[in-house]
Design an enzyme around this catalytic site. Structure first.
Site, PDB file in Angstrom:
ATOM      1  N   SER A  74       1.320  -9.556  -0.649  1.00 37.64           N
ATOM      2  CA  SER A  74       1.137  -8.270  -0.715  1.00 37.64           C
ATOM      3  C   SER A  74       1.163  -7.750   0.359  1.00 37.64           C
ATOM      4  O   SER A  74       1.493  -6.207   0.719  1.00 37.64           O
ATOM      5  CB  SER A  74      -0.475  -8.179  -1.181  1.00 37.64           C
ATOM      6  OG  SER A  74      -1.329  -9.196  -0.373  1.00 37.64           O
TER       7      SER A  74
ATOM      8  N   GLU B  70      -9.746   6.371   2.851  1.00 36.47           N
ATOM      9  CA  GLU B  70     -10.586   5.179   3.254  1.00 36.47           C
ATOM     10  C   GLU B  70      -9.550   3.913   3.780  1.00 36.47           C
ATOM     11  O   GLU B  70      -8.564   3.898   3.114  1.00 36.47           O
ATOM     12  CB  GLU B  70     -11.521   4.691   2.297  1.00 36.47           C
ATOM     13  CG  GLU B  70     -11.112   3.674   1.277  1.00 36.47           C
ATOM     14  CD  GLU B  70      -9.837   3.903   0.369  1.00 36.47           C
ATOM     15  OE1 GLU B  70      -9.708   5.208   0.202  1.00 36.47           O
ATOM     16  OE2 GLU B  70      -9.407   3.235  -0.479  1.00 36.47           O
TER      17      GLU B  70
ATOM     18  N   LYS C 290       0.894  -1.265   0.041  1.00 37.69           N
ATOM     19  CA  LYS C 290      -0.101   0.094   0.002  1.00 37.69           C
ATOM     20  C   LYS C 290       0.917   1.092   0.084  1.00 37.69           C
ATOM     21  O   LYS C 290       0.562   2.067  -0.426  1.00 37.69           O
ATOM     22  CB  LYS C 290      -1.008  -0.157   1.173  1.00 37.69           C
ATOM     23  CG  LYS C 290      -2.068  -1.121   1.108  1.00 37.69           C
ATOM     24  CD  LYS C 290      -3.100  -0.732  -0.096  1.00 37.69           C
ATOM     25  CE  LYS C 290      -4.047  -1.708  -0.049  1.00 37.69           C
ATOM     26  NZ  LYS C 290      -4.958  -1.597  -1.272  1.00 37.69           N
TER      27      LYS C 290
END
Ligand SMILES: CC/C=C(/N=C/c1c(COP(=O)(O)O)cnc(C)c1O)C(=O)O
Length: 393
Positions: free
Chosen positions: A376, A105, A83
């Site tokens: 991830s 968000e 991220k």
């Protein structure tokens, strides 16, 4: 700004000035590297984020599946997930645009944490919207966001997961477009968000392409990545898309069942690519879980980051074109894969990531002799959930 029949800008008029301003900034700074924006982005991602991340051979899994399995270690990026690639890019872009406030968000809390970290690093005030369901199941990340100086605004409407958090953040943005940038967390939303987020995340496959050639002397037969909104997916796929010999598997959350209950408006999964149909959500035409009347259905997944009724329009398009194969695995298989990777390779994966490994376990012959699995994120945030869920089973 669209992907076949998918994408577009389905936003209220009040957002169009902000969207046009962002489109201009995207073109100038990201596409044209004006003022050396992309050079600064890459340098900061290396210094603050710790790129490049390793491409590491998983010896135990390679023996188990009789396949060379390489892991792209985005769990080793600062903050513990892919991220930060996107969050740092967008917070830096907000500074170049002269914005003074950052909002975002979050579902799993990884995007929220990455945005809070990037905002602290670049000295920007930051507010994160998070559904109360996700606040309860990703508590370690709620603490991290607050400790990094961000405000965390609980979202109590609806089921209190990612879909409502995105809607609330868009509402804030519509009110404060002048001084605020919305750092959207995946390849969703109106153009240019899906393209811009994919461009920031594409550093994953840019590195993996070079690393696999170096280590294995050839392109992989396949790349496997879990898909919530699709940003780690498209990041891991992007530089391989042009090469048809590389199969691309997007692993969605099969939740507890693929059978929807239209009466209740609930899909006990988040398999938008595999089982959804065309509709508009959060500003883009894409594939969605919706009932016969076009009502968006509530999704489900044991992992907060995959628990979303929509998916990025670029992924919907690539599936439509047959370039990406949408697959899914259920909650139980993901939990088993969480434990397996932890015990066999010494890596505790995020529950989202565990879905990619569950696909490998169920389909070892689908991935060829050489495969890359995108790790991830790491699973620290999920330990409480996994302990509870494993005790239940
Ligand atoms: C933007 C909402 C999604 C979140 N996370 C999604 C996520 C995902 C799925 O998101 P995408 O990569 O955008 O499909 C995969 N892996 C990890 C570790 C994640 O945290 C978040 O809020 O942290």
């Amino acid at each position: 700004g669209s992907f076949g029949q998918y994408g577009g800008q389905y936003v209220p008029e009040v957002l169009m000035p902000a969207i046009e301003e962002l489109e201009d900034a995207y073109r100038r700074y990201v596409l044209d590297n004006e003022d050396g924006f992309m050079d600064e982005f890459r340098q900061r991602l290396a210094d603050f984020g710790g790129r490049p991340t390793p491409l590491q051979r998983a010896d135990r899994l390679s023996d188990r599946y009789d396949t060379d399995v390489y892991l792209k270690r985005e769990d080793l990026l600062h903050g513990g997930a892919h991220k930060l690639n996107n969050a740092l890019g967008q917070v830096l872009l907000a500074k170049y645009m002269g914005k003074e406030r950052i909002i975002a968000e979050t579902g799993a809390g990884q995007h929220g944490t990455a945005t809070a970290m990037a905002a602290a690093y670049l000295d920007m005030p930051c507010e994160i919207y998070m559904g109360e369901t996700d606040i309860a199941r990703q508590r370690p990340n709620v603490f991290r966001m607050r400790i990094n100086g961000a405000e965390v605004n609980p979202v109590t409407v609806g089921r209190g997961t990612l879909k409502e958090a995105i809607s609330e953040t868009m509402r804030d943005w519509a009110t404060n477009v002048e001084d605020t940038h919305y750092v959207i967390g995946s390849i969703v939303g109106p153009h240019p968000f899906p393209s811009m987020v994919r461009d920031f995340q594409s550093v994953i496959s840019e590195e993996a392409l070079e690393q696999i050639r170096e280590k294995a002397g050839r392109l992989p037969d396949s790349v496997v990545a879990c898909a919530g909104g699709g940003s780690n997916t498209m990041g891991a796929f992007h530089h391989f898309v042009a090469d048809d010999d590389v199969d691309l598997f997007a692993v969605e959350a099969g939740g507890s069942s693929l059978t929807v209950d239209e009466e209740e408006g609930v899909a006990p999964n988040s398999a938008s690519l595999s089982t959804g149909n065309e509709g508009v959500l959060h500003g883009a035409r894409t594939k969605l879980l919706q009932d016969g009347d076009g009502q968006i259905m509530e999704s489900h997944s044991v992992s907060a980051g995959l628990d979303y009724s929509g998916v990025g329009p670029e992924l919907a398009h690539l599936v439509e074109e047959g370039r990406v194969t949408p697959v899914n695995v259920d909650d139980d298989a993901a939990l088993e894969a969480f434990h397996r990777l932890s015990q066999d390779e010494g890596i505790i994966p995020a529950l989202e990531t565990a879905h990619a490994f569950a696909f490998l376990e169920e389909n070892p012959d689908a991935v060829g002799d050489l495969t890359i699995v995108n790790v991830s994120g790491r699973g620290d945030k999920d330990l409480e959930t996994v302990i509870e869920e494993t005790a239940k089973r």
